[in-house]
Every structure is written in structure tokens, then in C-alpha cells.
Design a protein around this motif. Structure first.
Motif, short mmCIF file in Angstrom:
data_model
loop_
_atom_site.label_atom_id
_atom_site.label_comp_id
_atom_site.label_asym_id
_atom_site.label_seq_id
_atom_site.Cartn_x
_atom_site.Cartn_y
_atom_site.Cartn_z
N THR A 43 0.84 -1.19 0.00
CA THR A 43 0.00 0.00 0.00
C THR A 43 0.88 1.25 0.00
N GLU A 44 0.49 2.23 -0.83
CA GLU A 44 1.17 3.52 -0.80
C GLU A 44 0.11 4.58 -0.48
N VAL A 45 0.54 5.63 0.24
CA VAL A 45 -0.41 6.67 0.64
C VAL A 45 0.07 8.02 0.10
N GLU A 50 -5.09 6.12 -0.08
CA GLU A 50 -4.35 4.86 -0.14
C GLU A 50 -4.46 4.21 -1.51
N TYR A 51 -3.35 3.74 -2.02
CA TYR A 51 -3.35 2.97 -3.27
C TYR A 51 -2.75 1.61 -3.02
N THR A 52 -3.40 0.55 -3.49
CA THR A 52 -2.81 -0.78 -3.44
C THR A 52 -1.99 -0.99 -4.70
N VAL A 53 -0.71 -1.21 -4.53
CA VAL A 53 0.17 -1.41 -5.68
C VAL A 53 0.42 -2.90 -5.82
N ASP A 54 -0.20 -3.52 -6.82
CA ASP A 54 -0.09 -4.97 -7.01
C ASP A 54 1.16 -5.35 -7.77
N LEU A 55 1.39 -4.66 -8.86
CA LEU A 55 2.52 -5.02 -9.72
C LEU A 55 3.78 -4.34 -9.20
N ARG B 218 -2.25 8.42 -9.13
CA ARG B 218 -1.09 8.73 -8.30
C ARG B 218 -0.21 9.79 -8.94
N GLY B 435 5.84 0.37 -15.21
CA GLY B 435 6.39 0.53 -13.87
C GLY B 435 5.52 -0.12 -12.83
N ARG B 436 5.34 0.58 -11.76
CA ARG B 436 4.51 0.04 -10.70
C ARG B 436 3.10 0.57 -10.89
N ILE B 437 2.22 -0.32 -11.21
CA ILE B 437 0.86 0.12 -11.52
C ILE B 437 -0.05 -0.12 -10.32
N ALA B 438 -0.66 0.93 -9.87
CA ALA B 438 -1.64 0.76 -8.79
C ALA B 438 -2.94 0.29 -9.41
N THR B 439 -3.52 -0.73 -8.88
CA THR B 439 -4.70 -1.29 -9.52
C THR B 439 -5.98 -1.03 -8.74
N GLU B 440 -5.85 -0.41 -7.62
CA GLU B 440 -7.04 -0.22 -6.82
C GLU B 440 -6.83 1.01 -5.95
N VAL B 441 -7.89 1.78 -5.79
CA VAL B 441 -7.78 2.91 -4.89
C VAL B 441 -8.79 2.71 -3.77
N LYS B 442 -8.32 2.94 -2.57
CA LYS B 442 -9.22 2.72 -1.42
C LYS B 442 -9.83 4.04 -1.00
#
Lengths: 112, 442
Positions: A43-45, A50-55, B218, B435-442
Motif C-alpha cells: 500500500t502507498e499513501v 491509499e493505493y494498493t500497488v499490485d505489480l 497517483r 512501472g509500478r501500476i496501482a490497480t485499486e484505490v481505497k
């Protein structure tokens, strides 16, 4: 002939490269990759969102070798890339029908 | 009157510093946008430089400053249209102002404020607006919202301390000035509340980006953002210390207060993040810088340095919480113009009523710690409220008019693919990897 492909942690690349060179491997292809396995993401904020970074970033190393050398090369990569933590990556071997050296047009083992 | 070359030199320097803030803002905003729209984001700032640099010379100065005020709201735009008659006296000498430097340097200083104020608004409507609509908005908004606010607060109008002001009507007049004058040293109302409210109104009228709150948005390059924040801080010395209009002790005090408040705001923002989110982030530090700079703007000449630290901490903490409001309330103020500039501007403008060393809740008129009355607080709240209402109404009228005619938004396809290519025919980066792809936003 076989193609050995390794997806590893980016910070292990230098060690893997050195180990392959020490094992007599004269060429390889390295590219940036991103993905996930069991490691999943984090998770990055940003400003409270908050963003979940999967890759996550990985490095892909590809080496073409004679068939009998393939499993040794795979072992060399595994030894050099291993940290023992989740997210270390994977190595796999696939058969290759033919290889051509672009400069000379040579086919087969001579092109390796 | 003789030319004070020290003042002249400092004010030329200050004008140049403030001009640099707008490219700094472009970097600050550009880094926070996505890679596919960074050029458009930066072009909104550079476009504002183009439009307002021209408009200001033609009628901006005349609408802000002059002798032909219309109801204390704006000055006659034709009194010195094109700066005619404003710069030279009858003998061909440069006219000096009350600080004994040429008025033409005041024009230079003030045009840079008009540019940055308008550019600030662009962060609220990132990544989705036609460049043509933005350029037209910039020219109209600066004319109908900024120049009148500058006139009202700094040009002897309704929100100033002149004998024709609201303050004079409420508190009475002594020797041609209001007994209690509102304090807006460098633009809490004119710049930050004005731009912050405009950003809120535009975000509401123009609407959210496609996927806001669902797909990841982001910041694509926080190094740009941090560089931009650094340039803003540097340029802000011209903004605040330059607003002393002299190379003197007040300028020095404004410099020190600006740095003290900004430093404290970084700490305030980072502490909130560390406790709430677990990490002190670089974006938090960059944002804290701006929150501190915004809040100290109206107060830089009125506080002592310790009061400035208190103001900076409060602003840093308040803005760190305020930037989350858009997700709860559901408006896409993309880069937090409301959360930083409106909230920081209100914090600074109102806290002057508590912390001014010229008579406020915590300081007597002699500057000693102690109760100094509520008058300053009331007048600060009044100018803040008038600024909010004025900017809100004017911006809404302009925004609705543009929506009904030209239209604000690019198409959904353009928004998805990236506005840079469609609006400017360019892309910022070659071969950008996923790069680093965020796939979900909470």
C-alpha cells in the motif's frame, strides 16, 4: 537449445550477471518487468489517499544455451538471486527450435 | 522625493522572484499529475503567464490601482489603459511611489501576483479541461475576480483600511484611515482565498475526472513536485518580503516569519502523516511547505517569529486533514487547491486576528503578550467572508458561461488516452514503462 528465463528481484541483477559470467555464459538479455506472485503488492499513501500497488518491479533475464547446460545455468541464477524472502521470483526453461545470428546468418548452436 | 535605489533594487529582485513561482508551480503540479497529462498541467501555468502578462499591462494595473474607484470594488480600467500616464510625470521623469521607487516597478511586482494567483486555480481542474477554455477563463477571471480583489484589499477599496472601506464604516476614521484596518500583508484574501474558492467552484461545475475515486491517480514524479515546492519557497521571499515594498526591517521580518512558518508547517504535516498513515512522505513535505507559505502570506509582516511558528504548525496540520475532504464530499479538486490554498488562506487570514502583534486576541497593541481585543479578529473574518463570497459568485458566473458556450471538458476518450497528445500534440516522456501500476484505490 534451451531458453532460460529468470524473473528476479531488481537488486539481485548484478550478482546474477556476475555469476552467469563466471559460469561461462557470454550473453544475455535483460529487461524491466513488473508483476506479482505470492508476494502480492503493498500500500502507498499520497496525501491521505491509499493505493494498493499490485505489480511490483522485477527484472527479466533471458539466456540462450545448449540443452545440456540449461539446468546448470538455472541453478546458477537461483543461487545468485536467492534472498530467501518472498518475492524472489522464478526461473523456467523452454526448448528452442532454432537460433539465428543476425550478423552472419548462422543457424543452430553456432549462433549461440 | 529622491529615488531610493535600495528599495528599487529589492523590488525588482522581488518581482523576479515571484515570477519564478509560476514555473515552480508548474513543476509542483506537473509532478502530481499523471504522466499522460503532465504537459497540459504545466501548460496551464505557462498559459496563464501568457494571458495575464498581456492583460495586466493593458487594463490590469488600471483596474487595481488608480484614483477612479468604482464603489470601492474596482478602478476604472481606462484610467491608465496600457499603463498610459501611469509611469512618467509631466517632465518625463519616472513617477515614484510612497516608498520612493518608480511606480513601474510596482507594475512589475503586481503582474507576477496576478499570474501566480490565476495559475494556482488550475490544480483543481487537472487533466480534463480544454486548453482553449482555460486560456479564456484565465483572462476573464483575472479581470473580474483578481483585479477587483486586489483593488478592494490593496488599492484603497472596500476591504482596505482607507476611509471609504468597510473597516472605516465599522470602526470609524482617524486622519483619513480606518481605526482598525484589515491586515492582508501579501495576499491571504486576494491570492489564496480567491484562488482556493475559484478552484472549489470550478471543480464542482466542471465535474470529476473519469474514474475519480475508483482508478488510481497517483502522482507520477514526486521529484518534480519537490523541486517545484523548493522553487515556490524561494520565490515566496519575493512575494512576502517584497510586500514590505522596501529593503528594510519589515522585509527582514517577513523573510524570517515566512521561513519559520513554512518549516513548522512541514513538521505539522509530517507528524499527521506519520501518526495517521505510518510514513512521513515526500509529497507531505512538499505540501507542508506550500501550506505554511500560504498561511503566513497574509500575516508575514504582522506576527513575531514565534507566532509564525504557531501559525505554521496549525496550517500544516489543518491542511493535512483538509486534503482528504474531497474524497468524503465527492468533488475532484485534483491537486488540492481547496485543501491547501483555501484552507491555508483562511487559517492565515483569521489567525492574524489572534496573533498580530499590533493588537489581537493574544497580543496588546503594544506587542506584549496579553488580550488586545477582538476588533482585529472581526475585521479579519469579515474580509475573509467577503473574499469567499465575491470570488465564489464571480467564478460561478464565468464557469457557467464557459460551460454553456465553449464547453470545458475534453472528450472521455481524450481523458482516458491522455490530454497531452490531444490538446498539445506532444507527449512528455518517451517509452514510459508501466512501472509500478496501482490497480485499486481505497
Amino acid at each position: 537449445m534451451k531458453l532460460v528465463t529468470a524473473v528476479i528481484q531488481p537488486h539481485r541483477l548484478d550478482d546474477v550477471k556476475a555469476a552467469l559470467e563466471a559460469a561461462g555464459i557470454r550473453g544475455m538479455t535483460v529487461s524491466e518487468a513488473s508483476g506479482y506472485g505470492r508476494q502480492r503488492g503493498h500500500t502507498e499513501v499520497y496525501r491521505g489517499a491509499e493505493y494498493t500497488v499490485d505489480l511490483v518491479p522485477k527484472v527479466r533475464v533471458e539466456v540462450l544455451v545448449e540443452s545440456e547446460a540449461a539446468s546448470t545455468v538455472a541453478d546458477v541464477v537461483v543461487q545468485a538471486a536467492q534472498t530467501g524472502k518472498i518475492g524472489d521470483g522464478k526461473v523456467w526453461i523452454v526448448p528452442v527450435e532454432d537460433v539465428v545470428r543476425v550478423r552472419t546468418g548462422e543457424h543452430g548452436a553456432g549462433a549461440l | 522625493m529622491e529615488l531610493d535605489s535600495g528599495n528599487a533594487a529589492w523590488m525588482l529582485t522581488s518581482a523576479s522572484l515571484v515570477l519564478l513561482m509560476t514555473p515552480g508551480l508548474a513543476l509542483f503540479y506537473g509532478g502530481m499529475s499523471r504522466a499522460k497529462s503532465v504537459l497540459n498541467m504545466m501548460m496551464m501555468s505557462f498559459g496563464a503567464m501568457g494571458v495575464i502578462g498581456v492583460v495586466y499591462v493593458l487594463w490590469g494595473w488600471s483596474m487595481s490601482y488608480g484614483t477612479q474607484s468604482v464603489a470601492g470594488i474596482f478602478n476604472n480600467p481606462f484610467e491608465s489603459f496600457g499603463l498610459a500616464g501611469a509611469l512618467l510625470d509631466g517632465d518625463g521623469n519616472y513617477v515614484l511611489n510612497g516608498f520612493n521607487y518608480p511606480v513601474v516597478i510596482d507594475v512589475a511586482f503586481q503582474v507576477t501576483f496576478a499570474i501566480i494567483t490565476t495559475a494556482l486555480i488550475s490544480g483543481a481542474i487537472a487533466e480534463r479541461v480544454k486548453f482553449s477554455a482555460w486560456m479564456i477563463f484565465a483572462g476573464i477571471w483575472v479581470t473580474l475576480a483578481y483585479f477587483p480583489m486586489a483593488h478592494m484589499v490593496w488599492g484603497g477599496g472596500l476591504l482596505s483600511g482607507s476611509e471609504n472601506s468597510l473597516a472605516a464604516a465599522i470602526f470609524g476614521v482617524t486622519d483619513g484611515a480606518a481605526n482598525v484596518a484589515p491586515l492582508d500583508f501579501a495576499g491571504g484574501t486576494v491570492v489564496h482565498i480567491n484562488a482556493g474558492v475559484a478552484g472549489l467552484v470550478l471543480a464542482l461545475i466542471i465535474g470529476k475526472r473519469k474514474g475519480f475515486g475508483k482508478v488510481p491517480m497517483r502522482p507520477h514524479n514526486l521529484t518534480l513536485t519537490m523541486l517545484g515546492a523548493g522553487l515556490l519557497w524561494f520565490g515566496w521571499f519575493g512575494f512576502n518580503a517584497g510586500s514590505a515594498f522596501a529593503a528594510d526591517g519589515v522585509a527582514g521580518l517577513a523573510w524570517v516569519n515566512t521561513t519559520a512558518a513554512t518549516a513548522a508547517a512541514i513538521l505539522g504535516w509530517l507528524v499527521v502523516e506519520k501518526i495517521r498513515d505510518g510514513h512521513a512522505t515526500s509529497l507531505g513535505a512538499a505540501s507542508g511547505i506550500v501550506a505554511g507559505l500560504v498561511a503566513i502570506t497574509p500575516a508575514a509582516g504582522a506576527l513575531n517569529p514565534v507566532g509564525s511558528i504557531a501559525l505554521g504548525i496549525i496550517s500544516g496540520v489543518a491542511c493535512a486533514f483538509a486534503v482528504g475532504l474531497k474524497y468524503k464530499l465527492g468533488f475532484d479538486d485534483s491537486l488540492d487547491v481547496v485543501g491547501v490554498h483555501l484552507v491555508g488562506g483562511l487559517v492565515g487570514t483569521v489567525l492574524v486576528g489572534f496573533l498580530s502583534t499590533g493588537g489581537s486576541v493574544f497580543f496588546t497593541a503594544e506587542g506584549a503578550f496579553g488580550f488586545g481585543g477582538l476588533d482585529q479578529l472581526w475585521i479579519q473574518i469579515l474580509i475573509a467572508v467577503v473574499a469567499v463570497v465575491y470570488s465564489g459568485v464571480i467564478t460561478a458566473i464565468i464557469a457557467i458561461a464557459i460551460k454553456a458556450t465553449l464547453g470545458w471538458r475534453v472528450s472521455e476518450d481524450v481523458e482516458s488516452a491522455g490530454i497531452d497528445l490531444a490538446e498539445h500534440g506532444e507527449s512528455a516522456y518517451e517509452g514510459i514503462s508501466a512501472g509500478r501500476i496501482a490497480t485499486e484505490v481505497k
